[in-house]
Write an enzyme that holds these catalytic residues in place. Structure first.
Site, PDB file in Angstrom:
ATOM      1  N   CYS A   1      42.837  68.532 126.685  1.00  0.00           N
ATOM      2  CA  CYS A   1      42.529  69.643 127.586  1.00  0.00           C
ATOM      3  C   CYS A   1      41.015  69.870 127.702  1.00  0.00           C
ATOM      4  O   CYS A   1      40.319  70.005 126.694  1.00  0.00           O
ATOM      5  CB  CYS A   1      43.201  70.913 127.057  1.00  0.00           C
ATOM      6  SG  CYS A   1      42.826  72.342 128.083  1.00  0.00           S
TER       7      CYS A   1
ATOM      8  N   GLU B   1      52.807  73.463 150.193  1.00  0.00           N
ATOM      9  CA  GLU B   1      52.998  74.611 149.300  1.00  0.00           C
ATOM     10  C   GLU B   1      54.435  75.129 149.365  1.00  0.00           C
ATOM     11  O   GLU B   1      55.010  75.507 148.356  1.00  0.00           O
ATOM     12  CB  GLU B   1      52.014  75.739 149.645  1.00  0.00           C
ATOM     13  CG  GLU B   1      50.574  75.443 149.252  1.00  0.00           C
ATOM     14  CD  GLU B   1      50.398  75.251 147.747  1.00  0.00           C
ATOM     15  OE1 GLU B   1      51.207  75.779 146.983  1.00  0.00           O
ATOM     16  OE2 GLU B   1      49.440  74.552 147.354  1.00  0.00           O
TER      17      GLU B   1
ATOM     18  N   CYS C   1      48.884  71.439 130.481  1.00  0.00           N
ATOM     19  CA  CYS C   1      49.339  72.702 129.887  1.00  0.00           C
ATOM     20  C   CYS C   1      50.782  72.964 130.337  1.00  0.00           C
ATOM     21  O   CYS C   1      51.090  73.975 130.950  1.00  0.00           O
ATOM     22  CB  CYS C   1      48.401  73.837 130.302  1.00  0.00           C
ATOM     23  SG  CYS C   1      48.567  75.277 129.247  1.00  0.00           S
TER      24      CYS C   1
ATOM     25  N   ARG D   1      46.503  66.232 149.329  1.00  0.00           N
ATOM     26  CA  ARG D   1      45.121  66.417 148.866  1.00  0.00           C
ATOM     27  C   ARG D   1      44.139  65.629 149.735  1.00  0.00           C
ATOM     28  O   ARG D   1      42.949  65.641 149.494  1.00  0.00           O
ATOM     29  CB  ARG D   1      44.992  65.970 147.416  1.00  0.00           C
ATOM     30  CG  ARG D   1      45.727  66.928 146.494  1.00  0.00           C
ATOM     31  CD  ARG D   1      45.113  66.945 145.125  1.00  0.00           C
ATOM     32  NE  ARG D   1      45.691  68.013 144.338  1.00  0.00           N
ATOM     33  CZ  ARG D   1      46.133  67.859 143.103  1.00  0.00           C
ATOM     34  NH1 ARG D   1      46.039  66.691 142.512  1.00  0.00           N
ATOM     35  NH2 ARG D   1      46.644  68.891 142.458  1.00  0.00           N
TER      36      ARG D   1
ATOM     37  N   TYR E   1      67.135  74.885 148.717  1.00  0.00           N
ATOM     38  CA  TYR E   1      66.518  76.185 149.050  1.00  0.00           C
ATOM     39  C   TYR E   1      66.159  76.233 150.543  1.00  0.00           C
ATOM     40  O   TYR E   1      64.985  76.265 150.927  1.00  0.00           O
ATOM     41  CB  TYR E   1      65.276  76.440 148.182  1.00  0.00           C
ATOM     42  CG  TYR E   1      65.585  76.473 146.710  1.00  0.00           C
ATOM     43  CD1 TYR E   1      66.149  77.610 146.129  1.00  0.00           C
ATOM     44  CD2 TYR E   1      65.356  75.366 145.902  1.00  0.00           C
ATOM     45  CE1 TYR E   1      66.452  77.639 144.772  1.00  0.00           C
ATOM     46  CE2 TYR E   1      65.669  75.394 144.548  1.00  0.00           C
ATOM     47  CZ  TYR E   1      66.206  76.533 144.001  1.00  0.00           C
ATOM     48  OH  TYR E   1      66.506  76.556 142.651  1.00  0.00           O
TER      49      TYR E   1
ATOM     50  N   ASP F   1      50.748  81.645 140.192  1.00  0.00           N
ATOM     51  CA  ASP F   1      52.179  81.364 140.193  1.00  0.00           C
ATOM     52  C   ASP F   1      52.588  81.120 138.738  1.00  0.00           C
ATOM     53  O   ASP F   1      51.783  81.342 137.828  1.00  0.00           O
ATOM     54  CB  ASP F   1      52.506  80.154 141.090  1.00  0.00           C
ATOM     55  CG  ASP F   1      51.916  78.863 140.543  1.00  0.00           C
ATOM     56  OD1 ASP F   1      51.103  78.920 139.594  1.00  0.00           O
ATOM     57  OD2 ASP F   1      52.277  77.784 141.051  1.00  0.00           O
TER      58      ASP F   1
ATOM     59  N   CYS G   1      40.497  78.289 124.369  1.00  0.00           N
ATOM     60  CA  CYS G   1      41.909  78.682 124.381  1.00  0.00           C
ATOM     61  C   CYS G   1      42.309  79.422 123.105  1.00  0.00           C
ATOM     62  O   CYS G   1      42.409  78.835 122.025  1.00  0.00           O
ATOM     63  CB  CYS G   1      42.776  77.439 124.566  1.00  0.00           C
ATOM     64  SG  CYS G   1      44.518  77.851 124.692  1.00  0.00           S
TER      65      CYS G   1
ATOM     66  N   TYR H   1      50.880  84.340 146.829  1.00  0.00           N
ATOM     67  CA  TYR H   1      50.476  83.053 146.259  1.00  0.00           C
ATOM     68  C   TYR H   1      50.211  82.030 147.374  1.00  0.00           C
ATOM     69  O   TYR H   1      49.162  81.369 147.397  1.00  0.00           O
ATOM     70  CB  TYR H   1      51.571  82.507 145.303  1.00  0.00           C
ATOM     71  CG  TYR H   1      51.365  81.049 145.037  1.00  0.00           C
ATOM     72  CD1 TYR H   1      50.467  80.629 144.064  1.00  0.00           C
ATOM     73  CD2 TYR H   1      52.009  80.071 145.808  1.00  0.00           C
ATOM     74  CE1 TYR H   1      50.211  79.288 143.855  1.00  0.00           C
ATOM     75  CE2 TYR H   1      51.756  78.728 145.616  1.00  0.00           C
ATOM     76  CZ  TYR H   1      50.865  78.341 144.634  1.00  0.00           C
ATOM     77  OH  TYR H   1      50.605  77.013 144.448  1.00  0.00           O
TER      78      TYR H   1
HETATM   79 FE1  SF4 Z   1      46.926  74.801 127.582  1.00  0.00          FE
HETATM   80 FE2  SF4 Z   1      45.238  75.919 125.869  1.00  0.00          FE
HETATM   81 FE3  SF4 Z   1      46.396  73.643 125.241  1.00  0.00          FE
HETATM   82 FE4  SF4 Z   1      44.551  73.713 127.171  1.00  0.00          FE
HETATM   83  S1  SF4 Z   1      44.260  74.108 125.001  1.00  0.00           S
HETATM   84  S2  SF4 Z   1      46.526  72.619 127.232  1.00  0.00           S
HETATM   85  S3  SF4 Z   1      44.955  75.706 128.067  1.00  0.00           S
HETATM   86  S4  SF4 Z   1      47.425  75.584 125.545  1.00  0.00           S
END
Ligand code: SF4
Length: 372
Positions: A205, A40, A195, A28, A85, A141, A211, A123
């Site tokens: 989150c 990657e 997630c 990064r 791999y 992905d 969501c 990807y």
């Molecule tokens: Fe994942 Fe939805 Fe939970 Fe966020 S709120 S961590 S997007 S399941």
């Protein structure tokens, strides 16, 4: 699907979170497409923590595309050795040679040119082009698909072609056109850190308010599981010749000049790298191995071998559960067989590229020899 003001807020929240909480990872700190490409490829099927030391070591040996293209393949595989791999390393090497031959060593920044290189799919092309060149291409992905499936409460197998296309459509429409590189990394980071497949941390989150999976209380069960293939148990026997100096004998990668009959799946197990003579077992392991070694030694040594069992090694590859029974075979002199090579048993990788499985077998034999 989000749009209008919701989409603006969604993007703002996710990018804000990413800029504040992103992990400080070596790839990064650069926009160099060679380094991003390498990261990657290494991150495919491998955890970040495992990749970091290999990434740094690889760059020390091959700091740019020219250094990689000019290296012998065996050297590239040796440096990659342990990461698994190995097709990834072979493709990296071939692709570097094509970049030098066809693009004067300049990394292509057109998707069609990247997709023509070995080992680069949709990807990886989107990841390189967005992060290194800020092209507006959304990545999809397994990680990103999980986030998208939860956000929209998508049921069913996400790998099913139609569903995957729909998710790609969502990824494309969510992509922030002003910072596609950071956006893609933010989506991947959310999938990797909050997630996660098990126990998503919805309370932390940044986009929880959007969501659907969380609202319906089904986030953790998404994406729905695919049917698993039944596990197949496989038993193999490996012959580890050892001379008085602690050197051993290895066979060449199976697709080259293999000198002993190998069951058709063994090349995959040994990652098409240097390996001990290995046979599949149906019944008595030492009997099976002795019969194959006789063939191997035909004209190059005597078939009167003392096979000392050295425990068991277990290994899993996709749906196969493998048990390997290694045998130590002490000899005064290693047999001379065309195409084989010698290496110190306690450091085989210093001489030749070998797989983790081969290293496990070597360790098992050394552990038994070291026991009082
Ligand atoms: Fe994942 Fe939805 Fe939970 Fe966020 S709120 S961590 S997007 S399941």
């Amino acid at each position: 699907m989000l749009n209008g003001g919701d989409l603006v807020t969604f993007r703002k929240k996710l990018l804000g979170w990413f800029h504040q909480f992103r992990r400080d990872l070596p790839w990064r700190q650069t926009r160099d497409p060679y380094r991003i490409w390498l990261s990657e490829i290494m991150l495919q099927q491998t955890r970040v923590a495992a990749v970091i030391p290999y990434y740094e070591k690889f760059l020390k040996h091959f700091p740019n595309v020219h250094a990689l293209a000019n290296a012998p393949q065996e050297e590239v595989l040796r440096i990659w050795s342990g990461l698994g791999y190995y097709g990834r390393a072979r493709n990296l090497h071939k692709a570097a040679q094509q970049i030098v031959a066809n693009h004067e060593g300049n990394f292509p920044h057109v998707a069609a040119d990247l997709l023509a290189l070995p080992g680069i799919g949709k990807y990886t092309a989107a990841a390189i082009l967005s992060i290194a060149f800020e092209k507006q291409l959304a990545v999809l992905d397994g990680n990103v698909a999980r986030v998208l499936a939860r956000l929209a409460a998508v049921r069913g197998d996400v790998r099913e072609s139609q569903r995957w296309q729909t998710l790609q459509g969502s990824a494309d429409s969510y992509l922030d056109p002003d910072s596609p590189g950071d956006w893609n990394q933010a989506m991947m980071e959310l999938g990797a850190t909050l997630c996660t497949p098990k126990s998503p941390q919805c309370l932390l989150c940044p986009v929880a308010q959007f969501c659907e999976g969380r609202k319906l209380g089904i986030a953790e069960s998404l994406p729905e599981k695919r049917q698993k293939r039944a596990t197949v148990e496989v038993t193999l026997a490996a012959g580890v010749f050892t001379d008085k100096n602690g050197w051993t004998l290895l066979l060449p990668p199976p697709e080259e000049e293999s000198t002993v009959a190998l069951a058709d799946y063994i090349p995959t197990l040994v990652s098409r790298l240097w390996h001990f003579p290995t046979v599949s077992v149906t019944g008595d392991a030492s009997k099976n191995l002795r019969a194959s070694l006789r063939k191997l030694l035909r004209g190059g040594g005597n078939g009167n071998l003392r096979l000392a069992p050295a425990g068991k090694v277990r290994h899993s590859v996709t749906y196969r559960d493998i048990t390997i029974v290694p045998f130590r075979i002490n000899v005064k002199k290693l047999p001379r067989i065309k195409g084989t090579r010698r290496a110190p048993l306690d450091d085989i990788n210093s001489a030749l590229p070998v797989s983790n499985l081969t290293r496990k077998v070597a360790r098992a034999v050394l552990a038994v020899s070291a026991a009082p």
